[in-house]
Design a protein around this motif. Structure first.
Motif, short mmCIF file in Angstrom:
data_model
loop_
_atom_site.label_atom_id
_atom_site.label_comp_id
_atom_site.label_asym_id
_atom_site.label_seq_id
_atom_site.Cartn_x
_atom_site.Cartn_y
_atom_site.Cartn_z
N LEU A 112 0.81 -1.21 0.00
CA LEU A 112 0.00 0.00 0.00
C LEU A 112 0.85 1.27 0.00
CD1 LEU A 112 -2.97 -0.98 2.35
CD2 LEU A 112 -2.74 -1.19 -0.13
N GLN A 113 2.05 1.15 0.52
CA GLN A 113 2.96 2.31 0.45
C GLN A 113 3.32 2.60 -1.01
OE1 GLN A 113 6.71 1.77 2.47
NE2 GLN A 113 6.97 3.97 2.76
N VAL A 114 3.62 1.55 -1.77
CA VAL A 114 3.93 1.71 -3.19
C VAL A 114 2.70 2.19 -3.95
CG1 VAL A 114 4.63 0.50 -5.30
CG2 VAL A 114 5.78 0.00 -3.13
N PHE A 115 1.56 1.57 -3.65
CA PHE A 115 0.32 1.92 -4.35
C PHE A 115 -0.06 3.38 -4.11
CE2 PHE A 115 -4.31 2.39 -4.16
CZ PHE A 115 -4.67 1.99 -5.45
N SER A 116 0.03 3.83 -2.86
CA SER A 116 -0.36 5.20 -2.52
C SER A 116 0.53 6.24 -3.19
CB SER A 116 -0.34 5.39 -1.00
OG SER A 116 -1.34 4.60 -0.39
N PHE A 145 -11.59 -7.03 -4.45
CA PHE A 145 -11.01 -8.35 -4.63
C PHE A 145 -10.42 -8.79 -3.30
CE2 PHE A 145 -7.48 -5.48 -5.48
CZ PHE A 145 -6.39 -6.09 -4.87
N GLY A 146 -9.94 -10.02 -3.24
CA GLY A 146 -9.38 -10.53 -1.99
C GLY A 146 -8.07 -11.26 -2.21
N VAL A 147 -7.34 -11.47 -1.11
CA VAL A 147 -6.13 -12.29 -1.12
C VAL A 147 -6.38 -13.39 -0.10
CG1 VAL A 147 -3.62 -12.32 -0.96
CG2 VAL A 147 -4.79 -10.18 -1.55
N LEU A 286 -3.64 -2.24 -8.05
CA LEU A 286 -3.24 -2.91 -6.81
C LEU A 286 -3.22 -4.42 -7.00
CD1 LEU A 286 -2.45 -2.81 -3.85
CD2 LEU A 286 -4.89 -2.67 -3.26
N TYR A 287 -4.19 -4.94 -7.70
CA TYR A 287 -4.27 -6.38 -8.02
C TYR A 287 -2.98 -6.81 -8.74
CZ TYR A 287 -6.39 -10.62 -10.14
OH TYR A 287 -6.67 -11.90 -10.55
N GLU A 288 -2.58 -6.07 -9.76
CA GLU A 288 -1.39 -6.42 -10.53
C GLU A 288 -0.11 -6.21 -9.73
OE1 GLU A 288 -1.74 -4.11 -14.07
OE2 GLU A 288 -3.44 -5.26 -14.85
N LEU A 289 -0.10 -5.20 -8.85
CA LEU A 289 1.06 -4.95 -8.00
C LEU A 289 1.31 -6.14 -7.08
CD1 LEU A 289 3.25 -3.09 -6.72
CD2 LEU A 289 1.44 -2.18 -5.25
#
Length: 301
Positions: A112-116, A145-147, A286-289
């Protein structure tokens, strides 16, 4: 016939101006075209909405009632469209991901740090739940989506496997088994085993994998979550079998982990989404990250 603004506007324009010529000019159509539209509506309703002659136009009682209801219906439709548009805009600026606690604790912080940094205006919502609850959150559309490590057999979900991890034994550094290269499950007889609840997806996976053992380790203490099992092991209460991703040397400094064998038990994490779901651009990013980072052992830099 569908009653919409394209039908209501011509009638409303004539009713307001009491003139076909003025109404046609307002609508940028010819007078004959306007007359045909009014005639079509009256033909469907089988009632006169306007009385007209060479000198004047008047609205009938049926015409007034029709306009009142038509305008109210169009106003409601506009409110509904506005609500849907607002909801769509909200979804595009909020990304909700459901995941098991080990992912929430040890994967999402860096992700989430990278995503943000890439999407600074997108708000985030994390549902850190049990495996079963993650599946339900995705199926109910509470999460984009989920993990998770379950859901692969659900016909309503797409499961994309991204990471396989073994179960390891977490125990204090001074424990007699801490120096072993591997520990068999049978070697845990006599140890104070801390396990998660029998209702937990992790426990079900382990119980199924160990079902063929002649002698299975006896559970000394049962808790609801892996984090609690690790905390108790860190305090010296006993030993616990956990997914490798759940362990953190920084969080549990007195613990070490040893691979468990005979049998070696693994779980596969996957990205789950409802079949046919089209993710928003931020959610897809985020899914692809996560998928890309998992291929590198969840390395984000």
């Amino acid at each position: 016939m569908i009653w919409n603004s394209a039908i209501c506007k011509p009638l409303s324009a004539v009713a307001e101006r009491l003139s076909f010529r003025a109404a046609a000019a307002q609508l940028f159509i010819s007078q004959p075209a306007l007359s045909r539209r009014i005639d079509k509506v009256e033909g469907v309703l089988k009632v006169r909405l306007l009385e007209r002659n060479s000198r004047r136009v008047t609205v009938t009682e049926a015409g007034r009632q029709f306009l009142e209801h038509a305008r109210a219906s169009i106003a409601e439709m506009q409110v509904a469209l506005g609500t849907i548009s607002a909801a769509a805009a909200h979804r595009s600026t909020v990304v909700t991901v459901a995941c098991v606690p080990s992912v929430a604790n040890h994967v999402l912080p860096d992700a989430l740090q990278v995503f943000s940094a890439q999407f600074p205006d997108v708000r985030l919502r994390v549902l850190d739940e049990s495996g079963t609850q993650v599946v339900q959150s995705v199926l109910r559309s509470e999460a984009d989506f989920g993990v998770n490590f379950i859901g692969v057999q659900d016909a309503d979900l797409d499961f994309k496997a991204i990471y396989t991890e073994p179960y390891v034994l977490a125990l204090q550094r001074g424990h007699p088994l801490a120096g072993q290269r591997t520990v068999s499950w049978s070697a845990l007889r006599g140890s104070r085993l801390i396990a998660v609840s029998a209702r937990s997806s992790n426990r079900i996976l382990l119980d199924n994998a160990l079902a063929r053992l002649e002698e299975r380790p006896v559970v000394f203490c049962e808790v609801n979550h892996v984090t609690a099992a690790l905390a108790l092991a860190d305090a010296g209460v006993g030993v616990t079998a956990v997914p490798a991703l759940a362990y953190s040397a920084l969080r549990y400094p007195s613990l070490v982990t040893v691979p468990l064998v005979e049998p070696e038990v693994k779980r596969t994490l996957g990205l789950i989404a409802r079949k046919g779901t089209v993710l928003s651009a931020p959610a897809q990013a985020l899914y692809e990250l996560l998928a890309s980072a998992a291929a590198k052992g969840f390395a984000f830099r």
